[in-house]
Write an enzyme that holds these catalytic residues in place. Structure first.
Site, PDB file in Angstrom:
ATOM      1  N   CYS A  52       0.840  -1.217   0.000  1.00 20.00           N
ATOM      2  CA  CYS A  52       0.000   0.000   0.000  1.00 20.00           C
ATOM      3  C   CYS A  52       0.869   1.260   0.000  1.00 20.00           C
ATOM      4  CB  CYS A  52      -0.916   0.016   1.221  1.00 20.00           C
ATOM      5  SG  CYS A  52      -2.055  -1.359   1.241  1.00 20.00           S
ATOM      6  N   ARG A 129      -7.844  -3.823  -3.485  1.00 19.24           N
ATOM      7  CA  ARG A 129      -7.233  -2.693  -4.200  1.00 19.24           C
ATOM      8  C   ARG A 129      -8.124  -2.356  -5.397  1.00 19.24           C
ATOM      9  NH1 ARG A 129      -2.227  -2.655  -1.828  1.00 19.24           N
ATOM     10  NH2 ARG A 129      -1.680  -4.655  -0.919  1.00 19.24           N
TER      11      ARG A 129
END
Ligand code: BEZ
Length: 216
Positions: A52, A129
């Protein structure tokens, strides 16, 4: 066995679901945010995690390019605003990269559920995601979903945004692996008359009447 909650996922062509949220730049009502701009709404599984951090840094390092492309960025994860602020500051201190775009603190999972970002077979507590490309009329135009263990491709996110904008502007379709400057697809004929006109047309590169490319 416990029944799994079913979430409706927004689809390409749908109006982007509206919401109100707390973000790192203040409160946001999505439908009032960045009027006249494209929006990229994207989720990440968790603050202070390695993949991330690389992805958010990728968005931040391209903030100027997204601004040139008339596009506002909005991040999201199921973390608190305190966690977001601490992470943003930590990455800035450690790497000099500053996430200046709003990041939604979706602790109650309201927005994640609304956008199909919570996919319980992958994780019941973290958003996958996701990337939603939303046009200035707030219509969803392209959706990407990646699992927790695979980071996205920033080049492809930028290419897809440019392709959508180029297609809209020039009313053409975009072929495989297109990059700005490449030839584009001329919309195929829909009537016999249009088919004959395309067969006679020498201005474009043709495989056959239904597959023709031209340089713009
Ligand atoms: C990561 O960003 O590194 C990550 C986050 C959640 C699960 C797996 C990896």
């Amino acid at each position: 066995m416990e029944e799994q909650e079913v979430f409706k996922m927004p689809l390409i062509g749908d109006q982007a679901p509206d919401f109100e949220a707390v973000t790192t730049t203040g409160k946001m009502k999505f439908s009032d945010y960045a009027p006249g701009k494209w929006k990229i709404l994207f989720s990440h599984p968790a603050d202070f995690t390695p993949v991330c951090t690389t992805e958010m840094s990728g968005f931040a390092q391209n903030q100027e390019l997204f601004a040139e492309l008339n596009t506002a960025l909005i991040g999201l994860s199921i973390d608190s605003i305190h966690s977001h602020l601490a992470w943003v500051n930590n990455v800035r201190e450690k790497t000099g990269v500053y996430f200046q775009f709003p990041i939604i603190a979706d602790l109650d999972m309201k927005v994640s559920k609304l956008y199909g970002m919570l996919q319980p077979s992958e994780s019941e507590t973290a958003a996958v995601r996701a990337v939603f490309f939303i046009d200035p009329e707030n219509k969803i135009r392209l959706i990407m979903y990646y699992p927790l263990n695979v980071g996205r491709n920033m080049n492809e996110i930028i290419r897809a945004l440019k392709a959508l904008q180029f297609s809209d502007k020039n009313k053409v379709a975009i072929p495989l692996n297109w990059e700005p400057g490449d030839k584009v697809i001329v919309p195929p004929p829909k009537t016999l008359e249009e088919m004959d006109a395309r067969i006679a047309d020498t201005s474009c590169e043709k495989v056959d009447f239904y597959l023709a490319k031209k340089q713009l």
